[in-house]
Design an enzyme around this catalytic site. Structure first.
Site, PDB file in Angstrom:
ATOM      1  N   LYS A   1      88.713 -49.174 -28.243  1.00  0.00           N
ATOM      2  CA  LYS A   1      87.447 -49.376 -28.177  1.00  0.00           C
ATOM      3  C   LYS A   1      86.626 -48.323 -28.737  1.00  0.00           C
ATOM      4  O   LYS A   1      85.666 -48.358 -29.577  1.00  0.00           O
ATOM      5  CB  LYS A   1      86.865 -49.553 -26.900  1.00  0.00           C
ATOM      6  CG  LYS A   1      85.557 -50.071 -26.417  1.00  0.00           C
ATOM      7  CD  LYS A   1      84.717 -48.663 -26.198  1.00  0.00           C
ATOM      8  CE  LYS A   1      84.897 -48.239 -24.966  1.00  0.00           C
ATOM      9  NZ  LYS A   1      84.039 -47.089 -24.525  1.00  0.00           N
TER      10      LYS A   1
ATOM     11  N   ASP B   1      84.307 -53.379 -24.806  1.00  0.00           N
ATOM     12  CA  ASP B   1      84.295 -52.687 -23.315  1.00  0.00           C
ATOM     13  C   ASP B   1      83.916 -53.915 -22.153  1.00  0.00           C
ATOM     14  O   ASP B   1      84.018 -55.066 -22.693  1.00  0.00           O
ATOM     15  CB  ASP B   1      83.154 -51.770 -23.381  1.00  0.00           C
ATOM     16  CG  ASP B   1      81.615 -52.414 -23.406  1.00  0.00           C
ATOM     17  OD1 ASP B   1      81.843 -53.637 -23.540  1.00  0.00           O
ATOM     18  OD2 ASP B   1      80.855 -51.730 -23.306  1.00  0.00           O
TER      19      ASP B   1
END
Length: 225
Positions: A121, A139
């Site tokens: 991420k 996320d």
């Protein structure tokens, strides 16, 4: 509604209602954004933005951070979540940047993910925001919103969500779509109490009918007490 139709309409609505989204983290260069994103894990951007100005005064470069002690770093980030773990990550990241990458933040996902504290991420955030790459950082907000809207279905992991979004969103919108979904999840499609009545995506949202039924049922229950 078919999947490609939903994607097309979601993008159209986001372009209309959120034409210029961007990260809410404050930064001046790739190193600063990398630090900020590491600090933002399970912490609000607002809190991170309160911490980073003083942090960068003391550690303006990877070299300065790599030469710091754990106590010095911890003192500057102790108000964020998990400061001990993040202290170790920041110091390890800075040392590797200095030793392996000439103090420059790398621009490929494998090198970024080799840095302590940097997962997929975070790497995708750096690639999309700093380097303008067609990358989709997933996320908790992106994972939740994509599933609720119906862009993904029963994804079992952030990576699975990422792959589905990359396959459904045209490349030129991928980096922007990351911000669309995060900001929508942060301010409208909230985890516990989504603001469905205010959502401009209601016409295409797969979860909207269910949430509205639940809201009406809750209202009726309160009124009958």
């Amino acid at each position: 509604m078919k999947s490609h139709e939903r994607y097309a309409r979601v993008i159209e609505l986001f372009r209309e209602h959120m034409p210029a989204p961007s990260t809410e983290l404050h930064y001046a260069d790739p190193y600063q954004l990398l630090v900020a994103v590491i600090l933002s894990a399970q912490c609000t951007d607002k809190r991170v933005n309160m911490v980073t100005p003083a942090f960068f005064e003391v550690f303006p470069t990877p070299e300065a951070l790599a030469a710091a002690t754990a106590e010095q770093v911890f003192d500057k980030i102790k108000s964020v979540s998990y400061p001990n773990n993040k202290t170790r990550s920041l110091m390890g990241m800075a040392r590797k940047l200095v030793e392996d990458y000439g103090s420059q933040v790398p621009d490929d996902i494998d090198s970024l993910m080799s840095l302590p504290g940097v997962g997929r991420k975070t790497a995708n955030v750096i690639l999309s925001v700093v380097f303008g790459r067609a990358a989709m950082a997933v996320d908790t907000h992106v994972f939740r919103v994509a599933e609720r809207i119906g862009l993904t279905t029963r994804s079992r992991s952030p990576l699975e969500t990422e792959k589905k979004l990359v396959s459904g969103i045209p490349e030129e919108y991928l980096a922007t779509a990351h911000h669309w979904l995060i900001l929508h999840g942060r301010y409208v499609c909230k985890a516990r109490k989504p603001e469905c009545a205010e959502c401009f995506l209601s016409e295409v949202c797969r979860a909207y009918p269910r949430f509205m039924r639940e809201a009406k049922a809750a209202t009726a229950l309160r009124e009958n007490r």
